[in-house]
Scaffold this motif. Structure first.
Motif, PDB file in Angstrom:
ATOM      1  N   LEU A 135       0.845  -1.186   0.000  1.00 17.45           N
ATOM      2  CA  LEU A 135       0.000   0.000   0.000  1.00 17.45           C
ATOM      3  C   LEU A 135       0.884   1.241   0.000  1.00 17.45           C
ATOM      4  O   LEU A 135       1.897   1.284   0.696  1.00 17.45           O
ATOM      5  N   THR A 136       0.509   2.245  -0.794  1.00 17.98           N
ATOM      6  CA  THR A 136       1.285   3.482  -0.869  1.00 17.98           C
ATOM      7  C   THR A 136       0.375   4.663  -0.557  1.00 17.98           C
ATOM      8  O   THR A 136      -0.838   4.606  -0.773  1.00 17.98           O
ATOM      9  N   PHE A 137       0.983   5.735  -0.052  1.00 14.79           N
ATOM     10  CA  PHE A 137       0.184   6.931   0.242  1.00 14.79           C
ATOM     11  C   PHE A 137       1.074   8.157   0.322  1.00 14.79           C
ATOM     12  O   PHE A 137       2.274   8.062   0.588  1.00 14.79           O
ATOM     13  N   THR A 138       0.470   9.309   0.056  1.00 18.22           N
ATOM     14  CA  THR A 138       1.110  10.608   0.220  1.00 18.22           C
ATOM     15  C   THR A 138       0.325  11.379   1.273  1.00 18.22           C
ATOM     16  O   THR A 138      -0.907  11.384   1.250  1.00 18.22           O
ATOM     17  N   GLY A 139       1.014  12.002   2.193  1.00 20.74           N
ATOM     18  CA  GLY A 139       0.338  12.711   3.272  1.00 20.74           C
ATOM     19  C   GLY A 139       0.073  11.796   4.439  1.00 20.74           C
ATOM     20  O   GLY A 139       0.943  11.051   4.871  1.00 20.74           O
ATOM     21  N   GLU A 140      -1.161  11.812   4.920  1.00 21.51           N
ATOM     22  CA  GLU A 140      -1.545  11.031   6.107  1.00 21.51           C
ATOM     23  C   GLU A 140      -2.196   9.712   5.694  1.00 21.51           C
ATOM     24  O   GLU A 140      -3.055   9.693   4.802  1.00 21.51           O
ATOM     25  N   LEU A 141      -1.795   8.635   6.313  1.00 20.74           N
ATOM     26  CA  LEU A 141      -2.401   7.322   6.067  1.00 20.74           C
ATOM     27  C   LEU A 141      -3.864   7.361   6.488  1.00 20.74           C
ATOM     28  O   LEU A 141      -4.222   7.975   7.497  1.00 20.74           O
ATOM     29  N   THR A 142      -4.729   6.677   5.731  1.00 24.01           N
ATOM     30  CA  THR A 142      -6.143   6.629   6.076  1.00 24.01           C
ATOM     31  C   THR A 142      -6.352   6.095   7.488  1.00 24.01           C
ATOM     32  O   THR A 142      -5.687   5.156   7.929  1.00 24.01           O
TER      33      THR A 142
END
Length: 213
Positions: free
Chosen positions: A202-209
């Protein structure tokens, strides 16, 4: 079972008088306007017996337990087939995240896996990522509502289109708090993660869900 309304089940009951087996997972309901729970279906089929299947066979133990962090079930049982733990990778900006996902797509052919699924939340997100990956010279398939078949190799699709499918490795991009935040988003994220058999990224930018406990 979860993708039909009680009214549709009433019509099915009228049209087909035979015995029926209705199977599903309410946590994979991805349409708030067209869904049913087991209790609602039993009101239509009043003499039906209900059996709860609790053991999961598709994913490794680590992936299955990770999915429980998204949508927990106290009765859930995971098969003890172990593998590597799911990875959640943060990025400073969206362009870096997209480049990483594209690089993973390019490295897939030498990974030893037969199938890679990149599962996005929406069709426009899947379309944009598909075009980026293709522009970099990587072969892949975009799954849409008009697709007539499912191909091996790299597939890019939405969580809605991925229902019923499974992949050796699944990448779920943009699992940020802005992209996945509602109750329906929880179901979409659960579907995406549970398509993985052996590896989950899983990848994300900013805050993780915050849907991942």
């Amino acid at each position: 079972m979860q993708d039909y309304t009680p009214v549709q089940y009433a019509v099915i009951a009228k049209l087909f008088q035979c015995r029926k087996t209705i199977l599903g997972d309410v946590k994979q309901s991805v349409n708030p306007y067209s869904s049913s729970k087991a209790e609602q279906i039993q009101r239509v089929f009043r003499h039906a017996s209900c059996v709860k299947l609790c053991k999961s066979y598709r994913s490794t133990y680590e992936i299955s337990m990770f999915a429980q962090r998204i949508s927990p079930d106290p009765d859930f049982l995971a098969v003890e087939r172990h593998g590597e733990a799911p990875r959640m990778i943060p990025f400073p900006d969206t362009s870096e995240e997209v480049r990483f996902v594209s690089r993973m797509a390019g490295e897939f052919s030498g990974s030893g896996y037969n199938t890679l699924g990149i599962i996005c939340k929406t069709q426009p997100q899947a379309q944009a990522l598909y075009e980026t990956i293709r522009a970099l010279g990587h072969e892949g398939h975009l799954l849409t509502g008009q697709s007539a078949s499912f191909a091996r190799g790299l597939t890019i699709c939405t969580a809605h289109m991925a229902k019923g499918l499974e992949f050796d490795h699944v990448i779920v991009p943009d699992v940020s708090s802005t992209n996945y935040r509602t109750a329906m988003d929880r179901n979409l994220l659960y579907v995406a993660c549970t398509r993985a058999m052996h590896k989950l990224t899983l990848t994300f930018t900013g805050e993780l869900t915050q849907l991942i406990a």
